[in-house]
Design an enzyme around this catalytic site. Structure first.
Site, PDB file in Angstrom:
ATOM      1  N   GLY A 133      42.358  69.828  51.678  1.00  0.00           N
ATOM      2  CA  GLY A 133      43.252  69.979  50.538  1.00  0.00           C
ATOM      3  C   GLY A 133      42.581  69.749  49.201  1.00  0.00           C
ATOM      4  N   THR A 134      41.669  68.789  49.138  1.00  0.00           N
ATOM      5  CA  THR A 134      40.993  68.495  47.881  1.00  0.00           C
ATOM      6  C   THR A 134      40.185  69.693  47.404  1.00  0.00           C
ATOM      7  OG1 THR A 134      40.898  66.104  48.228  1.00  0.00           O
ATOM      8  CG2 THR A 134      39.228  67.051  46.797  1.00  0.00           C
ATOM      9  N   GLN A 163      51.210  67.882  51.539  1.00  0.00           N
ATOM     10  CA  GLN A 163      52.072  66.920  52.227  1.00  0.00           C
ATOM     11  C   GLN A 163      53.263  67.582  52.908  1.00  0.00           C
ATOM     12  OE1 GLN A 163      52.143  63.714  53.882  1.00  0.00           O
ATOM     13  NE2 GLN A 163      50.929  63.434  52.039  1.00  0.00           N
ATOM     14  N   SER A 189      46.245  71.334  54.042  1.00  0.00           N
ATOM     15  CA  SER A 189      45.204  70.627  54.782  1.00  0.00           C
ATOM     16  C   SER A 189      45.681  70.399  56.205  1.00  0.00           C
ATOM     17  CB  SER A 189      44.898  69.282  54.119  1.00  0.00           C
ATOM     18  OG  SER A 189      43.876  68.593  54.804  1.00  0.00           O
ATOM     19  N   HIS A 191      44.744  67.873  58.391  1.00  0.00           N
ATOM     20  CA  HIS A 191      44.828  66.512  58.951  1.00  0.00           C
ATOM     21  C   HIS A 191      46.131  65.800  58.641  1.00  0.00           C
ATOM     22  CE1 HIS A 191      44.079  63.606  55.548  1.00  0.00           C
ATOM     23  NE2 HIS A 191      43.716  64.723  54.955  1.00  0.00           N
ATOM     24  N   THR A 213      28.907  78.603  56.044  1.00  0.00           N
ATOM     25  CA  THR A 213      29.251  79.024  57.404  1.00  0.00           C
ATOM     26  C   THR A 213      30.587  78.423  57.822  1.00  0.00           C
ATOM     27  OG1 THR A 213      26.910  79.151  57.988  1.00  0.00           O
ATOM     28  CG2 THR A 213      28.479  78.977  59.808  1.00  0.00           C
ATOM     29  N   CYS A 256      44.176  57.622  48.933  1.00  0.00           N
ATOM     30  CA  CYS A 256      42.966  57.944  48.176  1.00  0.00           C
ATOM     31  C   CYS A 256      42.671  56.897  47.111  1.00  0.00           C
ATOM     32  CB  CYS A 256      43.103  59.318  47.532  1.00  0.00           C
ATOM     33  SG  CYS A 256      43.370  60.630  48.739  1.00  0.00           S
TER      34      CYS A 256
END
Length: 381
Positions: free
Chosen positions: A72-73, A180, A200, A202, A238, A326
């Protein structure tokens, strides 16, 4: 087996068995470079293309509009920097909110140092920005509006579709950080009228280190990771094929279980609130209680101090958070709660975020709530 009760799924979530199986199989069998023209490379490319189609369909996009990223970042950074650098000759004004994830805020601050003008819109006490505030902030030279879909600390959902409609006849590129919300909320990029959307893996039981940016066809976007011609020359490097295949497995699982999960997590919220109410605790919920992500519950407990609170929760085997993971370890108050309540508000010192996910049971949640209530009664001033 871990002995703690994990209530920090908004920070990260465990991979489920289907995802682990998909990733393990890919690590063993799909090892070719997807850019290679030999058989192993072609097999990797086919698997990658199939997975990309799953990701695209999950948001109503075309497969060619998906840029694979490291999470996401990177997706947020790509959206904001890529738009700013591609459109700098058209204007240098950007609109965002005070409650964005730091992946957005710090990127906007970088652009300010480079001569861009950024408007940080305030939110109300429920953590929501108004469409009218966006409209007032718009200028002819506004090139980017970046507003998150659902807040990671308090769960409040923003009026993204309404803002998308507002921007329909404006030149500004519209980006939303949906990290989120993805996996639990149902959304379609065409209905939202967004040009860029970040997610994202995770946060929704996929692996860490993989995400994507939806990039609407024709939207100006400069590349800032340079090298090979992967991702249609938009993001060099890659491709991480095993992670992408695992991500696709997580997306399919989330789609199948979405309705059940939403109902279950809302039920978990009610269990916690009932235990706190029956225990006669003094508390209130931060954020909207209706238009909110189902898995996020942020509560202010009167008389508590967050640092000792978290230590005691941890000692009781409960994993929770005081805000964004974070900024863990930082003594700075949550910028989200500051935006909602102002500097010096008691919510900055006494708020805890519980967030739910796969693997939790009613007994887990009730036990965590009862232990939390015991700690509050012991520690509250």
């Amino acid at each position: 087996m871990n002995s703690y009760i994990y209530l920090d799924h908004a920070a990260t979530s465990p991979m489920n068995d289907k995802v682990i199986d998909a990733m393990t199989l890919a690590m063993r069998a799909v090892y070719g470079n997807a850019s290679s023209i030999h058989g192993a490379g072609r097999e990797s490319r086919k698997q990658l293309d199939d997975a990309r189609e799953v990701l695209a369909q999950s948001i109503g996009a075309k497969s060619g509009e998906i840029i694979l990223t490291s999470g996401g970042t990177e997706a947020d950074n790509t959206a904001i920097l890529g738009t700013a650098y591609a459109r700098a000759t058209e204007g240098k004004h950007i609109i965002t909110t005070q409650i964005e994830h730091h992946a957005v805020l710090h990127t906007c601050e970088k652009l300010e140092r480079e001569g861009f003008d950024v408007t940080y819109l305030p939110v109300d006490t429920e953590g929501r920005v108004s469409v009218e505030a966006v409209q007032r902030a718009l200028r002819e030279e506004t090139i980017l509006v970046t507003i998150m879909y659902g807040n990671n600390e308090v769960g409040t959902i923003q009026p993204i579709a309404e803002i998308g409609e507002l921007l329909r006849n404006h030149q500004a590129t519209f980006h939303t950080d949906a990290v989120q919300a993805y996996g639990l909320e149902t959304f379609d990029v065409t209905e939202l009228q967004v040009d860029l959307l970040s997610v994202s893996a995770h946060k929704m039981n996929g692996p860490k280190g993989i995400g994507f940016l939806y990039h609407k066809t024709g939207t100006p976007l400069a590349s800032y990771i340079l090298g090979g011609s992967q991702e249609k020359k938009r993001r060099a490097g890659t491709e991480n094929v095993p992670a992408v295949l695992a991500f696709a497995a997580a997306v399919q699982s989330a789609s199948e279980l979405r309705s059940d999960k939403r109902a279950l997590y809302n039920h978990f919220k009610q269990i916690m609130l009932d235990v706190f109410t029956q225990g006669k605790l003094s508390f209130h919920v931060n954020g909207d209680t209706k238009d909110v992500l189902p898995h996020v519950l942020n509560i202010s407990f009167t008389g508590m101090e967050v640092e000792s609170f978290l230590v005691n929760l941890d000692m009781a085997g409960i994993c929770a958070s005081s805000g964004s993971a974070c900024t863990a370890g930082s003594i700075e108050p949550s910028h989200v709660l500051v935006a909602m309540f102002g500097q010096g508000a008691e919510e900055l010192r006494n708020s805890i975020r519980f967030s739910f996910g796969e693997g939790l049971t009613e007994d887990d949640v009730r036990q965590a709530a009862e232990k939390t209530a015991t700690i509050v009664r012991r520690l509250a001033n």
